[in-house]
Design a protein around this motif. Structure first.
Motif, mmCIF file in Angstrom:
data_model
loop_
_atom_site.group_PDB
_atom_site.id
_atom_site.type_symbol
_atom_site.label_atom_id
_atom_site.label_comp_id
_atom_site.label_asym_id
_atom_site.label_seq_id
_atom_site.Cartn_x
_atom_site.Cartn_y
_atom_site.Cartn_z
ATOM 1 N N ALA A 115 44.950 30.945 29.201
ATOM 2 C CA ALA A 115 44.986 29.512 29.087
ATOM 3 C C ALA A 115 43.858 29.052 28.350
ATOM 4 N N LEU A 116 44.312 27.884 27.696
ATOM 5 C CA LEU A 116 42.850 26.719 26.936
ATOM 6 C C LEU A 116 42.589 25.815 27.947
ATOM 7 N N ASN A 117 41.642 25.713 28.795
ATOM 8 C CA ASN A 117 41.472 25.010 29.686
ATOM 9 C C ASN A 117 40.470 23.819 29.033
ATOM 10 N N ASN A 118 40.049 22.932 29.687
ATOM 11 C CA ASN A 118 39.032 21.651 29.413
ATOM 12 C C ASN A 118 37.856 22.354 28.722
ATOM 13 N N SER A 119 37.099 23.420 29.280
ATOM 14 C CA SER A 119 36.029 23.709 28.849
ATOM 15 C C SER A 119 35.959 25.359 28.649
ATOM 16 N N SER A 120 37.023 25.797 28.723
ATOM 17 C CA SER A 120 36.906 27.064 28.524
ATOM 18 C C SER A 120 38.172 27.963 27.823
ATOM 19 N N VAL A 121 38.059 29.147 27.157
ATOM 20 C CA VAL A 121 39.093 29.721 26.974
ATOM 21 C C VAL A 121 39.276 30.884 28.306
ATOM 22 N N ASP A 122 40.454 30.947 28.842
ATOM 23 C CA ASP A 122 40.585 31.757 30.042
ATOM 24 C C ASP A 122 41.192 33.197 29.573
ATOM 25 N N PHE A 123 40.710 34.489 29.408
ATOM 26 C CA PHE A 123 41.146 35.667 29.421
ATOM 27 C C PHE A 123 41.776 36.282 30.865
ATOM 28 N N ILE A 124 43.002 37.005 30.999
ATOM 29 C CA ILE A 124 43.028 37.528 31.965
ATOM 30 C C ILE A 124 43.002 38.978 31.868
ATOM 31 N N VAL A 125 42.054 39.723 32.571
ATOM 32 C CA VAL A 125 41.707 41.182 32.616
ATOM 33 C C VAL A 125 42.536 41.839 33.719
ATOM 34 N N ARG A 126 43.443 42.959 33.385
ATOM 35 C CA ARG A 126 44.080 43.307 34.653
ATOM 36 C C ARG A 126 44.442 44.922 34.551
ATOM 37 N N PRO A 127 43.510 45.573 34.940
ATOM 38 C CA PRO A 127 43.637 47.033 34.985
ATOM 39 C C PRO A 127 44.103 47.541 36.410
ATOM 40 N N TRP A 128 44.850 48.781 36.398
ATOM 41 C CA TRP A 128 45.399 49.347 37.556
ATOM 42 C C TRP A 128 44.311 50.403 38.078
ATOM 43 N N VAL A 129 44.369 50.399 39.612
ATOM 44 C CA VAL A 129 43.536 51.382 40.327
ATOM 45 C C VAL A 129 44.189 51.781 41.544
ATOM 46 N N LYS A 130 43.707 52.812 42.251
ATOM 47 C CA LYS A 130 44.044 53.448 43.445
ATOM 48 C C LYS A 130 43.872 52.213 44.487
ATOM 49 N N GLY A 131 44.570 52.247 45.542
ATOM 50 C CA GLY A 131 44.328 51.014 46.487
ATOM 51 C C GLY A 131 43.233 51.168 47.044
ATOM 52 N N THR A 132 42.408 52.333 47.445
ATOM 53 C CA THR A 132 41.385 52.492 47.941
ATOM 54 C C THR A 132 40.029 52.093 47.050
ATOM 55 N N TYR A 182 40.099 49.464 45.218
ATOM 56 C CA TYR A 182 40.255 48.000 44.476
ATOM 57 C C TYR A 182 39.021 47.366 44.590
ATOM 58 N N TRP A 183 38.365 47.136 45.949
ATOM 59 C CA TRP A 183 37.125 46.043 45.733
ATOM 60 C C TRP A 183 36.052 46.664 45.090
ATOM 61 N N GLY A 184 36.134 48.022 45.138
ATOM 62 C CA GLY A 184 34.582 48.710 44.573
ATOM 63 C C GLY A 184 34.663 48.376 42.950
ATOM 64 N N VAL A 185 35.893 48.627 42.397
ATOM 65 C CA VAL A 185 36.352 48.070 40.893
ATOM 66 C C VAL A 185 36.186 46.812 40.653
ATOM 67 N N TYR A 186 36.651 45.758 41.498
ATOM 68 C CA TYR A 186 36.647 44.600 41.278
ATOM 69 C C TYR A 186 35.398 44.120 41.186
ATOM 70 N N TRP A 187 34.553 44.424 42.218
ATOM 71 C CA TRP A 187 32.931 43.881 42.016
ATOM 72 C C TRP A 187 32.168 44.589 40.883
ATOM 73 N N ASP A 188 32.539 45.735 40.690
ATOM 74 C CA ASP A 188 31.674 46.255 39.307
ATOM 75 C C ASP A 188 32.001 45.848 38.181
ATOM 76 N N LEU A 189 33.315 45.388 37.899
ATOM 77 C CA LEU A 189 33.868 44.808 36.932
ATOM 78 C C LEU A 189 33.363 43.536 36.567
ATOM 79 N N MET A 190 33.355 42.810 37.503
ATOM 80 C CA MET A 190 32.846 41.248 37.495
ATOM 81 C C MET A 190 31.461 41.577 36.659
ATOM 82 N N ARG A 191 30.619 42.389 37.516
ATOM 83 C CA ARG A 191 29.198 42.462 37.125
ATOM 84 C C ARG A 191 28.899 43.028 35.717
ATOM 85 N N GLU A 192 29.755 44.159 35.373
ATOM 86 C CA GLU A 192 29.556 44.635 33.926
ATOM 87 C C GLU A 192 30.250 43.586 32.979
#
Length: 275
Positions: A218-235, A237-247
């Protein structure tokens, strides 16, 4: 006092008979409870050996215990001298009246049966059901017991669960991690996508198939928004989510790619004074 003693003496055999009947009735109740508990334990042990779900086991054993205890109660009443036929009729009438006044409880029982039959979740699975998110501990006759991530135990009425959508997070082996990352309008979009791909390539827990999806969303008012959607094992999920946000944040900083924040431009216009 003499009259009471005389009456007891005259009716001694009758009183002894009633006492024996009451004692036998109590024994039947106690034995019935012991049998109910023993049968429930044997059934639970057998079902565990067959690998049945813990929620199903707890539900069925609770029903078996209740049925056996009711049968023992009727036998005890019959032993005492109560006419069980008429008593059952009275119970039926009373049950109808109680059923009308306890519609919520009966709906919980019916909902419990539906949960056991269709099994939208099993014990040990993490679900969002009845407005509560947690790990399913067991399904009882009236309620489902869930434990939240912060270790709180929540008792959710079964009817509340079956009348609302149920989200089961553990039924499938894989999950998609959905990240929404906003970058500045001055940023090079091709460079941004390369940075995201490099971060994902370093994460060993991301599955190669399905391939990660990185797109301008999306092209929002103050930013260009990217979607980043990888697939992981269910167990993972949260570890990958938090690590990706940091990295991703660290990688954007290293490449001088800004992450904008909401802002407002105020324009001032000088109006000539009228004299």
């Amino acid at each position: 006092m003499d009259q009471i003693m005389t009456w007891i003496s005259d009716n001694q055999s009758t009183l002894i008979g009633y006492a024996v009947q009451i004692l036998v009735g109590i024994v039947i109740l106690v034995v019935g409870k012991i049998v109910a508990n023993s049968m429930a334990k044997l059934m639970a042990k057998g079902m565990h050996k067959r690998g049945m779900d813990g929620a199903v086991i707890s539900f069925l054993t609770a029903i078996i215990k209740t049925v056996i205890f009711i049968a023992a109660l009727l036998m005890a009443l019959s032993q005492v001298g109560v006419q069980t036929t008429s008593f059952i009729a009275i119970l039926g009438a009373a049950g109808l009246a109680i059923g009308l006044s306890l519609q919520g409880s009966l709906s919980n029982i019916a909902s419990g049966v539906l949960i056991i039959m269709f099994r939208p979740f099993r014990a040990g699975e993490y679900v969002d059901a009845g407005g509560v998110s947690g790990t399913v501990e067991e399904v009882n006759i009236f309620q489902t017991i869930m434990k939240t991530p912060d270790n709180k135990v929540v008792f959710v009425p079964n009817a509340q669960i079956t009348t609302q959508p149920i989200t089961n997070y553990n039924r499938e082996d894989t999950r998609r991690v959905d990240l929404l990352i906003g970058v500045s309008y001055d940023a090079d979009l091709h460079k941004c996508k390369e940075v995201f791909q490099q971060v994902l390539a370093k994460e060993s827990r991301i599955l190669p198939e399905p391939a990660p999806n990185i797109q301008v969303h999306a092209l929002n008012n103050s930013s260009v928004d990217f979607i980043v959607r990888p697939w992981v094992k269910g167990t993972d999920y949260w570890g990958v989510y938090w690590d990706l946000m940091r990295e991703i944040k660290l990688a954007l900083d290293q490449n001088d790619i800004g992450i904008p924040y909401p802002q407002m431009d105020v324009h001032l216009h000088k109006v000539a004074s009228q004299e």
